[in-house]
Design an enzyme around this catalytic site. Structure first.
Site, PDB file in Angstrom:
ATOM      1  N   ASP A 240       7.683  10.976  65.149  1.00 56.03           N
ATOM      2  CA  ASP A 240       6.334  11.449  65.475  1.00 56.03           C
ATOM      3  C   ASP A 240       6.099  11.297  66.981  1.00 56.03           C
ATOM      4  OD1 ASP A 240       3.646  11.820  65.769  1.00 56.03           O
ATOM      5  OD2 ASP A 240       3.067  10.487  64.132  1.00 56.03           O
TER       6      ASP A 240
ATOM      7  N   ASN B 126       0.327  18.286  61.035  1.00 57.64           N
ATOM      8  CA  ASN B 126       0.561  19.740  61.196  1.00 57.64           C
ATOM      9  C   ASN B 126       0.088  20.247  62.560  1.00 57.64           C
ATOM     10  OD1 ASN B 126      -0.405  22.859  59.525  1.00 57.64           O
ATOM     11  ND2 ASN B 126       1.567  22.309  60.355  1.00 57.64           N
TER      12      ASN B 126
ATOM     13  N   CYS C 206       2.049  18.795  65.505  1.00 55.06           N
ATOM     14  CA  CYS C 206       3.185  18.543  66.418  1.00 55.06           C
ATOM     15  C   CYS C 206       4.510  19.002  65.820  1.00 55.06           C
ATOM     16  CB  CYS C 206       3.268  17.056  66.798  1.00 55.06           C
ATOM     17  SG  CYS C 206       1.832  16.460  67.717  1.00 55.06           S
ATOM     18  N   ARG C 207       5.063  18.249  64.862  1.00 48.91           N
ATOM     19  CA  ARG C 207       6.433  18.521  64.409  1.00 48.91           C
ATOM     20  C   ARG C 207       6.554  19.763  63.533  1.00 48.91           C
ATOM     21  NH1 ARG C 207       7.098  12.720  61.948  1.00 48.91           N
ATOM     22  NH2 ARG C 207       4.851  13.155  61.715  1.00 48.91           N
ATOM     23  N   SER C 208       5.733  19.872  62.480  1.00 46.31           N
ATOM     24  CA  SER C 208       5.956  21.012  61.567  1.00 46.31           C
ATOM     25  C   SER C 208       5.591  22.363  62.176  1.00 46.31           C
ATOM     26  CB  SER C 208       5.311  20.792  60.193  1.00 46.31           C
ATOM     27  OG  SER C 208       3.920  20.663  60.282  1.00 46.31           O
TER      28      SER C 208
ATOM     29  N   CYS D 295       4.775  17.869  58.088  1.00 47.92           N
ATOM     30  CA  CYS D 295       4.711  16.585  58.801  1.00 47.92           C
ATOM     31  C   CYS D 295       3.398  15.911  58.418  1.00 47.92           C
ATOM     32  CB  CYS D 295       4.859  16.785  60.309  1.00 47.92           C
ATOM     33  SG  CYS D 295       3.578  17.802  61.068  1.00 47.92           S
TER      34      CYS D 295
HETATM   35  P1  4NP Z   1       2.542  15.517  63.485  1.00 53.31           P
HETATM   36  O1  4NP Z   1       2.014  14.437  64.544  1.00 53.31           O
HETATM   37  O2  4NP Z   1       2.546  14.828  62.146  1.00 53.31           O
HETATM   38  O3  4NP Z   1       3.919  15.807  63.972  1.00 53.31           O
HETATM   39  O4  4NP Z   1       1.609  16.698  63.545  1.00 53.31           O
HETATM   40  C1  4NP Z   1       0.787  13.771  64.422  1.00 53.31           C
HETATM   41  C2  4NP Z   1      -0.393  14.422  64.748  1.00 53.31           C
HETATM   42  C3  4NP Z   1      -1.588  13.750  64.685  1.00 53.31           C
HETATM   43  C4  4NP Z   1      -1.620  12.420  64.304  1.00 53.31           C
HETATM   44  C5  4NP Z   1      -0.438  11.773  63.965  1.00 53.31           C
HETATM   45  C6  4NP Z   1       0.769  12.455  64.028  1.00 53.31           C
HETATM   46  N1  4NP Z   1      -2.855  11.733  64.252  1.00 53.31           N
HETATM   47  O5  4NP Z   1      -2.835  10.500  64.072  1.00 53.31           O
HETATM   48  O6  4NP Z   1      -3.916  12.371  64.425  1.00 53.31           O
END
Ligand code: 4NP
Length: 154
Positions: free
Chosen positions: A123, A10, A12-14, A7
């Site tokens: 996201d 790294n 939340c989703r992955s 993602c």
């Molecule tokens: P992820 O979500 O890609 O599913 O881990 C996010 C985590 C952090 C951020 C954006 C999306 N950020 O902007 O810090």
């Protein structure tokens, strides 16, 4: 067979995909034949545990993500992994740009691969709690489909 979920951050989703798929895998005949990891296209959270909201939602369903540590995806991952699965189209485009010319890994958009009702895992980072539940629902369905595919292939 080595599978990498990717993602943006790294956190939340992955890592959710990694934790859910690991649990399904552990209860399957493929437990010692498939390994799993996750990474982000960005390096913002390197070394950190998943987001507390991600951990809390996952733990309620029996997935312990607390030991995971974020890392950034690298060109080397395309030599190391057989299957690299992106959460959304933006992650996929970033991975395509990172992909070395002679890479062996197969790169795909996770949900689209299995013709699930949505093609992207949204996201959840800037939204409310329901977003984390939606991520879990999508990734539980995708993990079942991925496990079925690997049972045919491995
Ligand atoms: P992820 O979500 O890609 O599913 O881990 C996010 C985590 C952090 C951020 C954006 C999306 N950020 O902007 O810090």
């Amino acid at each position: 067979m080595k599978v990498l979920f990717v993602c943006l951050g790294n956190i939340c989703r992955s890592p959710t995909a990694e934790g859910v798929f690991r649990k399904y895998l552990a209860a399957s005949p493929l437990a010692d034949k498939v390994s799993v990891d996750s990474a982000g296209t960005a390096d913002w959270h390197t070394g950190k545990a998943p987001d507390p909201r991600t951990c809390a939602a996952a733990l309620k369903r029996g997935y312990d993500l607390s030991k995971l540590q974020a890392r950034q995806a690298t060109a080397e991952d395309f030599h190391e992994f057989d299957l690299i699965l992106a959460m959304d189209n933006s992650n996929l485009a970033n991975l395509e740009a990172l992909r070395p010319a002679n890479s062996r890994a197969e790169l795909d958009l996770l949900l689209q691969r299995y013709d699930l009702p949505r093609s992207e895992v949204p996201d959840p980072y800037y939204g409310g709690e329901q977003g984390f539940e939606d991520v879990l629902n999508l990734l539980e369905n995708a993990s079942q489909a991925l496990l079925a595919e690997l049972q045919e292939r491995v």
